[in-house]
Write a protein that holds these residues in place. Structure first.
Motif, short mmCIF file in Angstrom:
data_model
loop_
_atom_site.label_atom_id
_atom_site.label_comp_id
_atom_site.label_asym_id
_atom_site.label_seq_id
_atom_site.Cartn_x
_atom_site.Cartn_y
_atom_site.Cartn_z
N GLU A 116 0.81 -1.23 0.00
CA GLU A 116 0.00 0.00 0.00
C GLU A 116 0.84 1.28 0.00
O GLU A 116 0.34 2.35 -0.29
CB GLU A 116 -1.00 -0.01 1.18
CG GLU A 116 -0.42 0.11 2.58
CD GLU A 116 0.26 -1.16 3.08
OE1 GLU A 116 0.13 -2.23 2.45
OE2 GLU A 116 0.96 -1.07 4.12
N ASP A 118 3.20 1.74 -2.07
CA ASP A 118 3.74 1.92 -3.43
C ASP A 118 2.92 2.83 -4.33
O ASP A 118 1.69 2.84 -4.29
CB ASP A 118 3.86 0.55 -4.13
CG ASP A 118 5.12 -0.16 -3.72
OD1 ASP A 118 6.18 0.50 -3.72
OD2 ASP A 118 5.06 -1.36 -3.38
N ALA A 145 -1.89 -0.54 -3.64
CA ALA A 145 -0.90 0.44 -4.12
C ALA A 145 -1.64 1.45 -4.99
O ALA A 145 -2.74 1.17 -5.47
CB ALA A 145 0.15 -0.28 -4.97
#
Ligand code: G4P
Length: 200
Positions: A116, A118, A145
């Motif tokens: 998450e 990213d 992400a």
């Protein structure tokens, strides 16, 4: 991207009105210098997007993705199309239907390499119907992400993928957009020749 367009003009082989063969520099043999320029171009276009990871799919997406990762100094993860001997646990998967091959395949990425925190840049060699890019986007979403955009080396503008992805709100940056492959000839969208033609 002029250099890429020249390469396609010089080395691309039109196999049919829908398929372009570019295995002298992208799909089989790889031209590292050209790929480096491709990486620089994507890195420039997404320089202010806060990318933390590149996501691509094996096999032909890997070369442009690695060159982009090198420029942006971020890691590159490629989705696998086949089950791996060592990669078996904690996988994020998506189903990808190929209109060309008329088959569905399951693609997967380890949870270890996408999360998450990213901000992902999706890279692929070709954009046809957009199913591979959508599968990669689904994987990024499942990892929570965020997706900064999609970088494509060659988009076939006469197929539906580009429209589909842009309609869904994705920023799609394609370095060469093919307008048509009719009559054994490659024509490009927005190429200088076309602009001249339009100006006439
Ligand atoms: P889509 O993801 O955009 O929906 O495309 P599609 O299923 O139609 O494409 C299946 C495969 O064929 C993909 O590669 C894609 O990159 C490639 N492809 C599609 N159109 C062309 C084309 O005109 N020329 C070339 N050279 N390739 C095309 P793949 O099977 O996953 O191969 P690889 O990445 O392992 O090399």
């Amino acid at each position: 991207m002029e250099l890429l367009i020249e390469k396609i003009k010089n080395e691309g082989i039109v196999l049919s009105s829908s398929v372009l063969k570019v295995d002298s520099f992208l799909n089989h043999q790889i031209d590292p210098q050209l790929m480096q320029e491709v990486g620089k171009e994507f890195a420039e276009r997404f320089a202010d997007s806060g990318i933390t990871r590149i996501l691509t799919i094996e096999s032909s997406g890997i070369a442009p993705a690695v060159m982009t990762g090198l420029q942006l100094k971020v890691p590159v993860v490629f989705a696998r199309k086949r089950k791996s001997l060592t990669l078996v646990n904690d996988l994020i998967t998506a189903s990808v239907y190929s209109f060309t091959k008329q088959e569905t395949s399951e693609i997967s990425v380890s949870k270890k390499y996408l999360d998450e925190k990213d901000k992902v840049l999706i890279i692929d060699d070709f954009l046809a119907n957009g199913q591979a890019a959508l599968g990669l986007a689904e994987i990024a979403k499942k990892a929570n992400a965020s997706i900064a955009g999609i970088g494509i080396v060659i988009e076939k503008g006469f197929q539906d993928g580009g429209r589909l992805l842009r309609e869904q709100g994705y920023r799609v940056e394609s370095l060469a957009i093919l307008d048509s492959l009719e009559n054994g000839m490659v024509s490009f969208e927005n190429s200088s020749e076309k602009m001249e033609e339009l100006a006439r």
